[in-house]
Design an enzyme around this catalytic site. Structure first.
Site, PDB file in Angstrom:
ATOM      1  CD  GLU A  40       1.286 -18.538  23.522  1.00  0.00           C
ATOM      2  OE1 GLU A  40       2.383 -18.161  22.728  1.00  0.00           O
ATOM      3  OE2 GLU A  40       0.234 -18.304  23.324  1.00  0.00           O
TER       4      GLU A  40
ATOM      5  CG  ASP B 176      -4.207 -16.694  18.560  1.00  0.00           C
ATOM      6  OD1 ASP B 176      -3.845 -16.412  17.396  1.00  0.00           O
ATOM      7  OD2 ASP B 176      -3.320 -16.814  19.322  1.00  0.00           O
TER       8      ASP B 176
ATOM      9  CB  ALA C 281      -0.998  -0.064   1.317  1.00  0.00           C
TER      10      ALA C 281
ATOM     11  CE  LYS D 194      -3.341 -17.657  14.005  1.00  0.00           C
ATOM     12  NZ  LYS D 194      -3.104 -18.516  15.022  1.00  0.00           N
TER      13      LYS D 194
ATOM     14  CG  HIS E 122      -1.811 -23.503  16.278  1.00  0.00           C
ATOM     15  ND1 HIS E 122      -1.476 -23.341  14.825  1.00  0.00           N
ATOM     16  CD2 HIS E 122      -1.472 -22.084  16.781  1.00  0.00           C
ATOM     17  CE1 HIS E 122      -0.997 -21.957  14.624  1.00  0.00           C
ATOM     18  NE2 HIS E 122      -1.282 -21.309  15.800  1.00  0.00           N
TER      19      HIS E 122
HETATM   20  C1  BG6 Z   1       0.275 -18.146  16.987  1.00  0.00           C
HETATM   21  C2  BG6 Z   1      -0.661 -17.582  17.638  1.00  0.00           C
HETATM   22  O1  BG6 Z   1      -0.118 -18.702  15.601  1.00  0.00           O
HETATM   23  O2  BG6 Z   1       1.129 -19.196  17.630  1.00  0.00           O
HETATM   24  C3  BG6 Z   1       0.295 -16.727  18.875  1.00  0.00           C
HETATM   25  O3  BG6 Z   1      -1.198 -16.251  16.955  1.00  0.00           O
HETATM   26  C4  BG6 Z   1       1.032 -17.770  19.756  1.00  0.00           C
HETATM   27  O4  BG6 Z   1      -0.766 -16.083  19.798  1.00  0.00           O
HETATM   28  C5  BG6 Z   1       1.737 -18.625  18.581  1.00  0.00           C
HETATM   29  O5  BG6 Z   1       1.734 -17.068  20.525  1.00  0.00           O
HETATM   30  C6  BG6 Z   1       2.510 -19.812  19.406  1.00  0.00           C
HETATM   31  O6  BG6 Z   1       3.143 -20.572  18.744  1.00  0.00           O
HETATM   32  P1  BG6 Z   1       4.843 -20.716  18.871  1.00  0.00           P
HETATM   33  O7  BG6 Z   1       5.336 -21.617  17.965  1.00  0.00           O
HETATM   34  O8  BG6 Z   1       5.170 -19.349  18.796  1.00  0.00           O
HETATM   35  O9  BG6 Z   1       4.967 -21.165  20.373  1.00  0.00           O
END
Ligand code: BG6
Length: 446
Positions: A206, A225, A45, A138, A230
């Site tokens: 996390e 998310d 953009a 995503k 995942h």
């Molecule tokens: C992402 C999410 O797909 O995966 C994040 O959007 C998340 O919120 C992350 O923190 C976790 O994956 P990884 O491999 O970074 O631990």
């Protein structure tokens, strides 16, 4: 693939995703000598000149000490840039593009349909001079209906085999490990299901918080998310009947079948939480009801898994950063059974806990931490090589949305339970568990 350079066409080259994820991954791959000859054709953009774009991207790369400036110097030389609207007129310079091409949509999701349509109208999906693929980051839809709409738009121009839906968990070493474990230990299959397993737990915890991603996360939340993509992918890999051949289409079909067999989640068997202080994060709406923790209890109707609960949970700002898939074996006379644990992080590996004379004995097999050459790079490389094994199919994505949909609907009302930062998450997660079942905290001894 050698010979003709591959066209990596990036729509949104000047955006956040490109500089945070895509460019660093390209530099890392180039450092490892893994990239084929590339032409990087960027559109964005911003009304910047080509050299200015390279400079600005370079400033981000320079902040990443793990990225070799010499590798960047080469990658930056591949970059071409044009300011363009995402429309057939804006992308017209691509008309007549020759050779294989990956169209990478580093765009806000609302622009995915426009981008796919523009590429299609320009005839760029046709594979006359080389293969053509489209990579979509995503979130792949916001719910079942929007995911179906997006799939329909993509399929107006691209065949299913040309659509790469990025899910970086499928590039994790632990996933390779899980596939290898099932494939090379056929005896495990006799235990793998209701005969041997009392319940399955999939946790991804996390310690990170929002990390300045409010614009994305506010309308998303932990269920969309992490769980919809995942964690349900991990579930599919555990629950599937192992495909006879480990080639992409068989694997995708096996995973799709596993997801299809899942009952839709019940809001009564779901828990959500929000970490204390989330409301004060920059960019978060006051009174936001976005969940930063989500947990589900799911059941499969597949004969192999009938009656076996699958517990899924993921959250931010928790007490530890750990991820695992645990298969809990049936309890014995002491009340506890053994378990098989597939570790995703911080270490990648396996643990086996069995009841011995002295109580629980744990065997650990470590593969070490996730290599620096990470999951995202693996996925990007697979996209460039067209290895579909690493990409969820249309059916998988839609089935996963079907499973979470009732909970998404229910969570439009009410509020998540607030949990302290650095805690194991909301109390409500424990109410999902059937008697005798438990979540493994801190990655569990096993
Ligand atoms: C992402 C999410 O797909 O995966 C994040 O959007 C998340 O919120 C992350 O923190 C976790 O994956 P990884 O491999 O970074 O631990």
């Amino acid at each position: 693939m050698s010979g003709t350079p591959l066209n990596l066409v990036v729509l949104g080259l000047t955006g956040d995703l490109s500089r945070r994820l895509l460019l660093p991954a390209l530099v890392r791959l180039h450092m490892e000598g893994r990239l084929p000859p590339l032409r990087l054709l960027g559109f964005g953009a911003e009304a910047w000149g080509e050299e200015e774009v390279r400079e600005r991207l370079g400033a981000f790369i320079a902040q990443r000490p793990e990225l070799d400036p010499r590798a960047w110097a080469e990658v930056r030389g591949w970059i071409r840039y044009r300011q363009a609207a995402i429309s057939p007129q804006g992308l017209a310079p691509l008309r007549g593009l020759e050779g294989p091409a990956l169209f990478y949509l580093a765009l806000p999701p609302r622009l995915f349909p426009k981008a796919a349509t523009a590429l299609g109208r320009l005839g760029l999906a046709r594979e006359r001079t080389g293969w053509r693929r489209i990579a979509v980051e995503k979130p792949f839809g916001q719910d079942l209906a929007s995911a179906q709409r997006l799939n329909r738009v993509l399929h107006r121009h691209f065949r299913e085999e040309q659509v790469l839906r990025m899910d970086h968990f499928l590039g994790k070493r632990a996933v390779e490990n899980l596939l290898a474990l099932r494939r090379h230990n056929p005896s495990l299959e006799a235990l793998w299901g209701r005969a041997g397993v009392a319940y399955v737990e999939i946790t991804y915890a996390e310690t990170l918080g929002l990390e300045g991603r409010a614009a994305y996360y506010e309308g998303t939340g932990a269920l969309r998310d992490m769980l919809q993509n995942h964690l349900l992918q991990l579930l599919a890999l555990v629950a599937m009947d192992p495909p006879a051949r480990l080639e992409a289409l068989s694997l995708r079909a096996a995973k799709a079948e596993a997801l299809r067999a899942l009952e839709a989640a019940s809001p009564k068997a779901a828990a959500r939480g929000q970490y204390q202080g989330y409301g004060e994060e920059p960019g978060v709406r006051p009174g936001s009801r976005t969940e930063t923790f989500a947990a589900l209890r799911l059941f499969s109707t597949a004969p192999r898994w009938q009656g076996v609960p699958f517990y899924l949970r993921s959250g931010k700002r928790l007490s530890g950063a750990f991820g695992h898939v645990a298969l809990a074996f049936h309890p014995g006379p002491r009340g506890a059974g053994g378990r098989l644990l597939l570790r995703l992080k911080p270490e990648v590996g396996l643990a086996l806990a069995l009841q011995g004379e002295a109580g629980e004995e744990v065997l650990e097999f470590r593969l070490g931490p996730e290599p620096e050459f990470g999951a995202y790079e693996e996925i990007l490389l697979a996209a460039l090589e067209g290895d579909l094994t690493h990409f969820p199919s249309e059916v998988e994505v839609e089935e996963a949305w079907r499973v979470v949909e009732p909970v998404l609907q229910a969570w439009r009302r009410g509020r998540p339970e607030v949990y302290p930062q650095g805690s194991p998450g909301p109390e409500a997660q424990h109410r999902l568990l059937l008697p005798g079942h438990r979540w493994l905290e801190g990655g569990g001894k096993a």
